[in-house]
Motif scaffolding. Structure first.
Motif, PDB file in Angstrom:
ATOM      1  N   ASP A  36      12.178  -4.250  -8.281  1.00 27.25           N
ATOM      2  CA  ASP A  36      12.129  -4.132  -9.662  1.00 27.25           C
ATOM      3  C   ASP A  36      12.629  -5.322 -10.416  1.00 27.25           C
ATOM      4  OD1 ASP A  36      14.537  -3.322 -10.076  1.00 27.25           O
ATOM      5  OD2 ASP A  36      13.708  -0.989 -10.302  1.00 27.25           O
ATOM      6  N   ALA A  37      12.438  -5.228 -11.711  1.00 25.78           N
ATOM      7  CA  ALA A  37      13.269  -6.262 -12.648  1.00 25.78           C
ATOM      8  C   ALA A  37      14.853  -6.242 -12.527  1.00 25.78           C
ATOM      9  CB  ALA A  37      12.733  -5.963 -13.853  1.00 25.78           C
ATOM     10  N   ASN A  38      15.308  -4.978 -12.149  1.00 20.81           N
ATOM     11  CA  ASN A  38      16.687  -5.139 -11.876  1.00 20.81           C
ATOM     12  C   ASN A  38      17.287  -5.458 -10.432  1.00 20.81           C
ATOM     13  OD1 ASN A  38      17.173  -3.915 -14.528  1.00 20.81           O
ATOM     14  ND2 ASN A  38      16.468  -1.915 -14.089  1.00 20.81           N
ATOM     15  N   GLY A  39      16.307  -5.596  -9.496  1.00 21.33           N
ATOM     16  CA  GLY A  39      16.594  -5.892  -8.244  1.00 21.33           C
ATOM     17  C   GLY A  39      16.589  -4.641  -7.392  1.00 21.33           C
ATOM     18  N   ASP A  40      16.218  -3.475  -7.757  1.00 21.82           N
ATOM     19  CA  ASP A  40      16.002  -2.334  -6.969  1.00 21.82           C
ATOM     20  C   ASP A  40      14.955  -2.004  -6.180  1.00 21.82           C
ATOM     21  OD1 ASP A  40      18.896  -1.457  -8.032  1.00 21.82           O
ATOM     22  OD2 ASP A  40      17.901  -0.735  -9.787  1.00 21.82           O
ATOM     23  N   PHE A  41      14.704  -1.226  -5.446  1.00 21.67           N
ATOM     24  CA  PHE A  41      13.646  -1.009  -4.658  1.00 21.67           C
ATOM     25  C   PHE A  41      12.383  -0.319  -5.495  1.00 21.67           C
ATOM     26  CE2 PHE A  41      10.477   1.760  -2.692  1.00 21.67           C
ATOM     27  CZ  PHE A  41       9.784   0.960  -1.817  1.00 21.67           C
ATOM     28  N   PHE A  42      11.070  -1.090  -5.094  1.00 23.20           N
ATOM     29  CA  PHE A  42      10.158  -0.684  -6.240  1.00 23.20           C
ATOM     30  C   PHE A  42       8.953   0.129  -5.434  1.00 23.20           C
ATOM     31  CE2 PHE A  42       6.069  -1.504  -8.532  1.00 23.20           C
ATOM     32  CZ  PHE A  42       6.401  -0.527  -9.816  1.00 23.20           C
ATOM     33  N   ALA A  43       8.390  -0.716  -4.412  1.00 23.61           N
ATOM     34  CA  ALA A  43       7.284  -0.338  -3.684  1.00 23.61           C
ATOM     35  C   ALA A  43       6.946  -1.223  -2.322  1.00 23.61           C
ATOM     36  CB  ALA A  43       6.047  -0.386  -4.418  1.00 23.61           C
ATOM     37  N   SER A  86      -0.522   9.529  -1.663  1.00 26.50           N
ATOM     38  CA  SER A  86      -0.352  10.967  -1.974  1.00 26.50           C
ATOM     39  C   SER A  86       1.107  11.208  -2.172  1.00 26.50           C
ATOM     40  CB  SER A  86      -1.011  12.049  -0.980  1.00 26.50           C
ATOM     41  OG  SER A  86      -2.365  11.601  -1.284  1.00 26.50           O
ATOM     42  N   TYR A  87       2.159  10.530  -1.432  1.00 25.70           N
ATOM     43  CA  TYR A  87       3.645  10.798  -1.434  1.00 25.70           C
ATOM     44  C   TYR A  87       4.358   9.491  -1.885  1.00 25.70           C
ATOM     45  CZ  TYR A  87       1.585  13.719   2.316  1.00 25.70           C
ATOM     46  OH  TYR A  87       0.680  14.745   3.023  1.00 25.70           O
ATOM     47  N   ILE A  88       3.898   8.440  -1.849  1.00 23.56           N
ATOM     48  CA  ILE A  88       4.853   7.133  -2.376  1.00 23.56           C
ATOM     49  C   ILE A  88       4.020   6.290  -3.129  1.00 23.56           C
ATOM     50  CG2 ILE A  88       6.303   7.446  -0.379  1.00 23.56           C
ATOM     51  CD1 ILE A  88       4.724   4.998   0.858  1.00 23.56           C
ATOM     52  N   LEU A  89       4.520   5.335  -3.799  1.00 26.83           N
ATOM     53  CA  LEU A  89       3.890   4.308  -4.526  1.00 26.83           C
ATOM     54  C   LEU A  89       3.509   3.251  -3.847  1.00 26.83           C
ATOM     55  CD1 LEU A  89       2.759   3.181  -7.428  1.00 26.83           C
ATOM     56  CD2 LEU A  89       5.302   2.008  -7.466  1.00 26.83           C
ATOM     57  N   VAL A  90       2.208   3.167  -3.650  1.00 26.34           N
ATOM     58  CA  VAL A  90       1.397   2.147  -2.912  1.00 26.34           C
ATOM     59  C   VAL A  90       0.388   1.484  -3.774  1.00 26.34           C
ATOM     60  CG1 VAL A  90       2.048   3.102  -0.762  1.00 26.34           C
ATOM     61  CG2 VAL A  90      -0.281   3.396  -1.786  1.00 26.34           C
ATOM     62  N   PRO A  91      -0.289   0.357  -3.360  1.00 23.30           N
ATOM     63  CA  PRO A  91      -1.263  -0.208  -4.253  1.00 23.30           C
ATOM     64  C   PRO A  91      -2.551   0.867  -4.252  1.00 23.30           C
ATOM     65  CG  PRO A  91      -0.241  -1.789  -2.698  1.00 23.30           C
ATOM     66  CD  PRO A  91       0.296  -0.715  -2.378  1.00 23.30           C
ATOM     67  N   GLU A  92      -3.157   0.820  -5.258  1.00 20.11           N
ATOM     68  CA  GLU A  92      -4.181   1.522  -5.265  1.00 20.11           C
ATOM     69  C   GLU A  92      -5.593   0.998  -4.738  1.00 20.11           C
ATOM     70  OE1 GLU A  92      -7.362   3.450  -8.836  1.00 20.11           O
ATOM     71  OE2 GLU A  92      -5.663   2.247  -9.247  1.00 20.11           O
ATOM     72  N   VAL A  93      -6.611   1.498  -3.711  1.00 21.42           N
ATOM     73  CA  VAL A  93      -7.524   1.106  -3.148  1.00 21.42           C
ATOM     74  C   VAL A  93      -8.550   0.999  -4.223  1.00 21.42           C
ATOM     75  CG1 VAL A  93      -9.248   1.368  -1.370  1.00 21.42           C
ATOM     76  CG2 VAL A  93      -6.695   1.573  -0.992  1.00 21.42           C
ATOM     77  N   LEU A  94      -9.102  -0.320  -4.631  1.00 20.74           N
ATOM     78  CA  LEU A  94     -10.089  -0.331  -5.585  1.00 20.74           C
ATOM     79  C   LEU A  94     -11.672  -0.126  -4.763  1.00 20.74           C
ATOM     80  CD1 LEU A  94      -8.829  -2.913  -8.152  1.00 20.74           C
ATOM     81  CD2 LEU A  94      -8.532  -0.351  -8.294  1.00 20.74           C
ATOM     82  N   ASP A 140      -4.764  -6.695 -15.358  1.00 22.21           N
ATOM     83  CA  ASP A 140      -6.267  -6.457 -14.615  1.00 22.21           C
ATOM     84  C   ASP A 140      -5.983  -7.188 -13.290  1.00 22.21           C
ATOM     85  OD1 ASP A 140      -7.530  -5.245 -16.632  1.00 22.21           O
ATOM     86  OD2 ASP A 140      -8.144  -7.057 -17.492  1.00 22.21           O
ATOM     87  N   THR A 141      -4.641  -7.886 -12.681  1.00 22.43           N
ATOM     88  CA  THR A 141      -4.733  -8.603 -11.872  1.00 22.43           C
ATOM     89  C   THR A 141      -4.841  -7.677 -10.486  1.00 22.43           C
ATOM     90  OG1 THR A 141      -2.879  -9.793 -12.637  1.00 22.43           O
ATOM     91  CG2 THR A 141      -3.192  -9.708  -9.965  1.00 22.43           C
ATOM     92  N   ARG A 142      -5.918  -8.204  -9.537  1.00 20.30           N
ATOM     93  CA  ARG A 142      -6.128  -7.392  -8.062  1.00 20.30           C
ATOM     94  C   ARG A 142      -5.799  -8.371  -7.098  1.00 20.30           C
ATOM     95  NH1 ARG A 142      -9.777  -8.889 -11.728  1.00 20.30           N
ATOM     96  NH2 ARG A 142     -11.588  -8.699 -10.190  1.00 20.30           N
ATOM     97  N   TYR A 143      -5.728  -7.759  -6.036  1.00 17.45           N
ATOM     98  CA  TYR A 143      -5.660  -8.486  -4.307  1.00 17.45           C
ATOM     99  C   TYR A 143      -6.619  -8.275  -3.747  1.00 17.45           C
ATOM    100  CZ  TYR A 143      -0.887 -10.021  -5.879  1.00 17.45           C
ATOM    101  OH  TYR A 143       0.224 -10.581  -6.715  1.00 17.45           O
ATOM    102  N   LEU A 201       0.570  -4.294  -8.137  1.00 18.72           N
ATOM    103  CA  LEU A 201       1.670  -3.407  -8.609  1.00 18.72           C
ATOM    104  C   LEU A 201       2.758  -4.481  -9.322  1.00 18.72           C
ATOM    105  CD1 LEU A 201       2.572  -1.583  -5.403  1.00 18.72           C
ATOM    106  CD2 LEU A 201       1.585  -0.761  -7.464  1.00 18.72           C
ATOM    107  N   PRO A 202       3.406  -4.139 -10.450  1.00 21.57           N
ATOM    108  CA  PRO A 202       4.363  -4.882 -11.360  1.00 21.57           C
ATOM    109  C   PRO A 202       5.577  -4.995 -10.655  1.00 21.57           C
ATOM    110  CG  PRO A 202       4.210  -2.528 -12.364  1.00 21.57           C
ATOM    111  CD  PRO A 202       3.287  -2.769 -10.956  1.00 21.57           C
TER     112      PRO A 202
END
Length: 251
Positions: free
Chosen positions: A186-193, A80-88, A50-53, A104-105
Protein backbone atom coordinates in the motif's frame (compact mmCIF):
# COMPACT_ATOMS: atom_id res chain seq x y z
CA UNK A 1 18.56 -21.60 -13.23
CA UNK A 2 14.91 -21.57 -14.35
CA UNK A 3 13.99 -19.93 -17.64
CA UNK A 4 11.12 -18.09 -15.98
CA UNK A 5 13.48 -16.23 -13.69
CA UNK A 6 15.57 -15.09 -16.64
CA UNK A 7 12.94 -14.36 -19.27
CA UNK A 8 9.84 -12.98 -17.50
CA UNK A 9 9.49 -9.21 -17.58
CA UNK A 10 7.84 -6.34 -19.44
CA UNK A 11 7.06 -7.19 -23.08
CA UNK A 12 9.38 -5.70 -25.70
CA UNK A 13 8.37 -2.68 -27.73
CA UNK A 14 6.03 -3.64 -30.53
CA UNK A 15 4.83 -6.83 -28.83
CA UNK A 16 1.58 -7.78 -30.63
CA UNK A 17 -1.68 -7.25 -28.77
CA UNK A 18 -4.04 -10.24 -29.22
CA UNK A 19 -7.30 -9.44 -30.98
CA UNK A 20 -9.30 -10.69 -27.98
CA UNK A 21 -7.57 -8.10 -25.78
CA UNK A 22 -8.30 -5.36 -28.32
CA UNK A 23 -11.97 -6.33 -28.38
CA UNK A 24 -12.14 -6.32 -24.57
CA UNK A 25 -10.59 -2.85 -24.45
CA UNK A 26 -12.73 -1.24 -27.13
CA UNK A 27 -11.54 2.36 -27.43
CA UNK A 28 -9.61 2.32 -24.13
CA UNK A 29 -5.83 2.44 -23.94
CA UNK A 30 -3.88 -0.83 -23.76
CA UNK A 31 -0.45 -1.17 -22.20
CA UNK A 32 1.65 -4.33 -22.09
CA UNK A 33 2.91 -4.92 -18.55
CA UNK A 34 4.27 -8.49 -18.34
CA UNK A 35 5.42 -11.37 -20.53
CA UNK A 36 6.24 -14.75 -19.02
CA UNK A 37 8.57 -17.48 -20.20
CA UNK A 38 5.71 -19.58 -21.59
CA UNK A 39 4.28 -16.87 -23.85
CA UNK A 40 1.52 -15.66 -21.54
CA UNK A 41 1.10 -11.89 -21.45
CA UNK A 42 -0.63 -9.35 -19.22
CA UNK A 43 -2.03 -6.02 -20.43
CA UNK A 44 -3.42 -3.02 -18.57
CA UNK A 45 -6.68 -1.65 -19.99
CA UNK A 46 -8.04 1.81 -19.21
CA UNK A 47 -7.14 4.26 -16.48
CA UNK A 48 -8.22 5.27 -13.00
CA UNK A 49 -10.98 3.45 -11.15
CA UNK A 50 -11.99 1.51 -14.28
CA UNK A 51 -8.56 -0.01 -14.89
CA UNK A 52 -8.62 -3.74 -15.67
CA UNK A 53 -5.96 -6.32 -16.35
CA UNK A 54 -6.19 -8.71 -19.28
CA UNK A 55 -4.18 -11.91 -19.01
CA UNK A 56 -3.70 -13.84 -22.23
CA UNK A 57 -2.57 -17.46 -22.65
CA UNK A 58 -1.92 -18.40 -26.28
CA UNK A 59 -3.47 -21.56 -27.70
CA UNK A 60 -4.84 -23.68 -29.13
CA UNK A 61 -3.05 -25.95 -26.62
CA UNK A 62 -2.85 -24.16 -23.27
CA UNK A 63 0.24 -24.85 -21.17
CA UNK A 64 -1.00 -26.14 -17.77
CA UNK A 65 1.09 -23.57 -15.90
CA UNK A 66 -0.75 -20.68 -17.59
CA UNK A 67 -4.25 -22.19 -17.73
CA UNK A 68 -6.39 -19.13 -17.03
CA UNK A 69 -9.57 -21.12 -16.41
CA UNK A 70 -7.73 -22.74 -13.50
CA UNK A 71 -6.53 -19.34 -12.28
CA UNK A 72 -10.08 -17.94 -12.38
CA UNK A 73 -11.28 -20.83 -10.18
CA UNK A 74 -8.47 -20.17 -7.71
CA UNK A 75 -9.12 -16.44 -7.56
CA UNK A 76 -12.81 -16.96 -6.88
CA UNK A 77 -12.09 -19.49 -4.12
CA UNK A 78 -9.33 -17.45 -2.44
CA UNK A 79 -11.43 -14.28 -2.70
CA UNK A 80 -13.75 -15.68 -0.04
CA UNK A 81 -10.90 -15.38 2.49
CA UNK A 82 -8.39 -12.76 1.33
CA UNK A 83 -8.17 -9.75 -0.96
CA UNK A 84 -7.42 -10.83 -4.54
CA UNK A 85 -8.22 -9.32 -7.95
CA UNK A 86 -11.92 -9.67 -8.79
CA UNK A 87 -12.60 -11.89 -11.79
CA UNK A 88 -14.64 -9.89 -14.30
CA UNK A 89 -14.76 -12.49 -17.06
CA UNK A 90 -13.08 -15.55 -18.50
CA UNK A 91 -13.18 -16.22 -22.23
CA UNK A 92 -12.13 -19.13 -24.43
CA UNK A 93 -11.00 -18.24 -27.96
CA UNK A 94 -9.63 -20.43 -30.76
CA UNK A 95 -6.32 -18.60 -30.35
CA UNK A 96 -6.14 -18.81 -26.55
CA UNK A 97 -7.68 -17.83 -23.21
CA UNK A 98 -8.47 -14.38 -21.82
CA UNK A 99 -8.94 -13.54 -18.13
CA UNK A 100 -10.12 -10.05 -17.19
CA UNK A 101 -9.71 -8.87 -13.60
CA UNK A 102 -10.30 -5.60 -11.80
CA UNK A 103 -7.20 -3.65 -10.84
CA UNK A 104 -6.24 -3.39 -7.18
CA UNK A 105 -5.09 0.00 -5.83
CA UNK A 106 -1.73 -1.27 -4.60
CA UNK A 107 1.85 -0.96 -5.78
CA UNK A 108 4.04 -3.82 -6.94
CA UNK A 109 6.82 -4.78 -4.55
CA UNK A 110 9.21 -4.23 -7.48
CA UNK A 111 7.92 -0.75 -8.36
CA UNK A 112 10.25 2.23 -8.00
CA UNK A 113 8.11 3.34 -5.06
CA UNK A 114 8.65 0.04 -3.25
CA UNK A 115 12.37 0.02 -4.04
CA UNK A 116 12.81 3.33 -2.21
CA UNK A 117 12.82 1.32 1.05
CA UNK A 118 13.77 -2.22 0.11
CA UNK A 119 14.22 -3.41 3.68
CA UNK A 120 10.69 -2.34 4.60
CA UNK A 121 9.28 -3.78 1.38
CA UNK A 122 10.98 -7.14 1.91
CA UNK A 123 9.60 -7.27 5.45
CA UNK A 124 6.10 -6.51 4.10
CA UNK A 125 6.45 -9.33 1.55
CA UNK A 126 7.07 -11.74 4.43
CA UNK A 127 4.12 -10.37 6.39
CA UNK A 128 1.85 -10.76 3.39
CA UNK A 129 2.89 -14.33 2.76
CA UNK A 130 2.24 -15.22 6.39
CA UNK A 131 -1.20 -13.62 6.14
CA UNK A 132 -2.00 -15.71 3.06
CA UNK A 133 -0.81 -18.93 4.70
CA UNK A 134 -2.73 -18.22 7.90
CA UNK A 135 -5.96 -17.12 6.20
CA UNK A 136 -6.57 -19.79 3.57
CA UNK A 137 -7.93 -23.11 4.95
CA UNK A 138 -5.68 -25.95 3.81
CA UNK A 139 -8.15 -28.57 5.01
CA UNK A 140 -10.87 -27.46 2.60
CA UNK A 141 -8.72 -26.16 -0.25
CA UNK A 142 -9.69 -27.91 -3.52
CA UNK A 143 -6.33 -27.20 -5.15
CA UNK A 144 -2.90 -28.77 -4.79
CA UNK A 145 0.64 -27.67 -5.57
CA UNK A 146 2.12 -30.94 -4.39
CA UNK A 147 5.68 -31.98 -5.06
CA UNK A 148 4.80 -35.04 -7.17
CA UNK A 149 2.81 -33.01 -9.70
CA UNK A 150 5.46 -30.28 -9.85
CA UNK A 151 8.20 -32.72 -10.81
CA UNK A 152 6.08 -35.04 -12.98
CA UNK A 153 7.77 -33.92 -16.22
CA UNK A 154 11.28 -34.70 -14.96
CA UNK A 155 13.07 -37.99 -15.69
CA UNK A 156 11.93 -40.81 -13.40
CA UNK A 157 15.38 -41.13 -11.85
CA UNK A 158 15.40 -37.43 -10.96
CA UNK A 159 11.87 -37.62 -9.57
CA UNK A 160 12.85 -40.54 -7.35
CA UNK A 161 15.91 -38.72 -6.02
CA UNK A 162 13.92 -35.58 -5.22
CA UNK A 163 11.11 -37.48 -3.51
CA UNK A 164 13.66 -39.37 -1.42
CA UNK A 165 15.21 -36.08 -0.29
CA UNK A 166 11.91 -34.32 0.45
CA UNK A 167 11.55 -33.06 4.04
CA UNK A 168 8.31 -33.57 6.00
CA UNK A 169 5.57 -31.25 4.75
CA UNK A 170 4.36 -28.29 6.81
CA UNK A 171 1.14 -27.95 4.83
CA UNK A 172 -0.57 -24.62 4.09
CA UNK A 173 -2.28 -23.15 1.05
CA UNK A 174 0.64 -21.76 -0.95
CA UNK A 175 0.62 -18.95 -3.48
CA UNK A 176 2.70 -21.01 -5.90
CA UNK A 177 4.67 -18.11 -7.36
CA UNK A 178 5.43 -15.92 -4.36
CA UNK A 179 8.06 -13.80 -6.10
CA UNK A 180 8.14 -10.08 -5.38
CA UNK A 181 6.29 -8.97 -8.56
CA UNK A 182 3.22 -10.89 -7.34
CA UNK A 183 3.00 -8.96 -4.06
CA UNK A 184 1.33 -5.55 -3.81
CA UNK A 185 2.06 -3.00 -1.10
CA UNK A 186 0.00 0.00 0.00
CA UNK A 187 0.95 3.68 0.00
CA UNK A 188 2.64 3.28 3.40
CA UNK A 189 4.78 0.37 2.23
CA UNK A 190 2.77 -2.26 4.10
CA UNK A 191 1.42 -5.46 2.57
CA UNK A 192 -1.76 -4.99 0.54
CA UNK A 193 -2.59 -8.02 -1.64
CA UNK A 194 -1.34 -10.84 -3.83
CA UNK A 195 -1.88 -11.26 -7.57
CA UNK A 196 -1.25 -14.06 -10.11
CA UNK A 197 -2.59 -17.01 -8.13
CA UNK A 198 -2.62 -19.50 -11.00
CA UNK A 199 -0.61 -22.12 -9.08
CA UNK A 200 -2.27 -21.66 -5.68
CA UNK A 201 -2.66 -24.92 -3.79
CA UNK A 202 -1.75 -26.96 -0.73
CA UNK A 203 1.98 -27.52 -0.26
CA UNK A 204 4.80 -26.99 2.24
CA UNK A 205 4.93 -23.36 3.41
CA UNK A 206 8.66 -23.33 2.60
CA UNK A 207 7.91 -23.97 -1.07
CA UNK A 208 6.59 -20.38 -1.04
CA UNK A 209 8.80 -18.82 1.60
CA UNK A 210 12.12 -20.02 0.17
CA UNK A 211 11.29 -18.47 -3.21
CA UNK A 212 9.83 -15.24 -1.84
CA UNK A 213 13.05 -14.59 0.07
CA UNK A 214 15.22 -15.66 -2.88
CA UNK A 215 13.41 -13.26 -5.20
CA UNK A 216 14.61 -10.29 -3.13
CA UNK A 217 18.07 -11.04 -4.48
CA UNK A 218 16.80 -11.07 -8.08
CA UNK A 219 14.88 -7.81 -7.66
CA UNK A 220 16.66 -5.85 -4.90
CA UNK A 221 20.13 -7.36 -4.76
CA UNK A 222 21.75 -9.27 -1.88
CA UNK A 223 21.04 -8.65 1.78
CA UNK A 224 17.24 -8.69 2.11
CA UNK A 225 16.30 -12.36 2.54
CA UNK A 226 16.35 -12.13 6.33
CA UNK A 227 13.83 -9.26 6.16
CA UNK A 228 11.33 -11.62 4.50
CA UNK A 229 11.81 -14.28 7.18
CA UNK A 230 11.47 -11.63 9.91
CA UNK A 231 8.26 -10.32 8.37
CA UNK A 232 6.94 -13.87 8.12
CA UNK A 233 7.85 -14.52 11.75
CA UNK A 234 9.99 -17.64 11.34
CA UNK A 235 13.69 -18.37 11.44
CA UNK A 236 15.16 -19.72 8.19
CA UNK A 237 14.89 -23.49 7.79
CA UNK A 238 18.02 -24.04 5.73
CA UNK A 239 17.18 -27.63 4.79
CA UNK A 240 13.77 -26.74 3.38
CA UNK A 241 15.07 -23.56 1.77
CA UNK A 242 17.76 -25.49 -0.10
CA UNK A 243 15.35 -28.24 -1.12
CA UNK A 244 12.59 -26.01 -2.48
CA UNK A 245 15.05 -23.81 -4.35
CA UNK A 246 16.36 -26.99 -5.91
CA UNK A 247 12.81 -27.86 -6.96
CA UNK A 248 12.25 -24.35 -8.33
CA UNK A 249 15.32 -24.57 -10.53
CA UNK A 250 14.52 -28.12 -11.65
CA UNK A 251 11.01 -27.22 -12.78
Amino acid sequence: MSDERVISGPPPAGFPIPEAVRLAAGTEAIEGVWLNALGGATFRIGQGADTRYAKWSPGPIIHPEIDLRSEAHRLRWAGSYILVPEVLSFQEHPEGQLLLTAALPGFSAVSDRSKNDQERSAYAVGQGLRQLHDSLPAGSCPFSWDLSSRIASLPISQQSALLADAPPIDAVVCHGDACLPNTQLDANGDFFAHVDLGKLGVADRWADLAIAAWSTEWNYGPGYEQCVYAGYGMDPDEERIAFYRRIWDAT
